[in-house]
Design a protein around this motif. Structure first.
Motif: not given
Length: 149
Positions: A36-40, A62-67, A87-92
């Motif tokens: 059920n994970l939506e945010y990681l 999973l809707k939000v992933l920040d790596l 929906e959101e992917l952060y690869l900065s």
């Protein structure tokens, strides 16, 4: 964080790993059990790659992933494309950039992506995949600051 049924939907493990411990290769199968994970958020943990990266595909909610701010090599990006709800992917600030940039075209398959952060990655006019602007019709926000465009 858990919902009312005690099912985990949010995991924030940002900046938990000390830099002196060296590069981390977490086993993705451990995270795939959270159906059920939506945010990681795993940003700033010195993650170099994954053991069993295909296990990430089991996180279908999973809707939000920040790596961001991890020394990822290019093998994680192709695995991200199998996350249908993302929906959101952060690869900065992914370093080293030379291993990461060629795999960016795999992101063009993320049809539900609304926000994409690729800032501070040495992306230039020649290595940015044109499909990022053409194929991602749901994209509302694209961060490309501190690149070489």
């Amino acid at each position: 964080m858990c919902d009312g049924n005690l099912l985990v939907y949010n995991i924030d493990l940002s900046s938990i790993r000390q830099l002196g411990l060296g590069i981390w290769y977490p086993n993705a199968t451990l995270l795939s059990h959270f159906e059920n994970l939506e945010y990681l958020d795993l940003s700033d943990n010195n993650i170099g790659s994954w053991i069993m990266p295909e296990a990430l595909c089991r996180m279908s909610n999973l809707k939000v992933l920040d790596l961001s701010s991890n020394p990822l090599n290019g093998d994680i990006i192709p695995q991200i494309r199998c996350l249908p709800s993302l929906e959101e992917l952060y690869l900065s600030s992914i370093y080293p950039n030379h291993a990461f940039i060629p795999a960016l075209s795999a992101l063009c398959e993320l049809k539900n992506l609304r926000a994409l952060d690729l800032s501070n990655n040495s992306i230039n006019d020649e290595n940015i995949p044109p499909c990022l602007l053409r194929n991602l019709s749901s994209l509302e926000t694209l961060y490309l600051s501190r690149n070489l465009l």
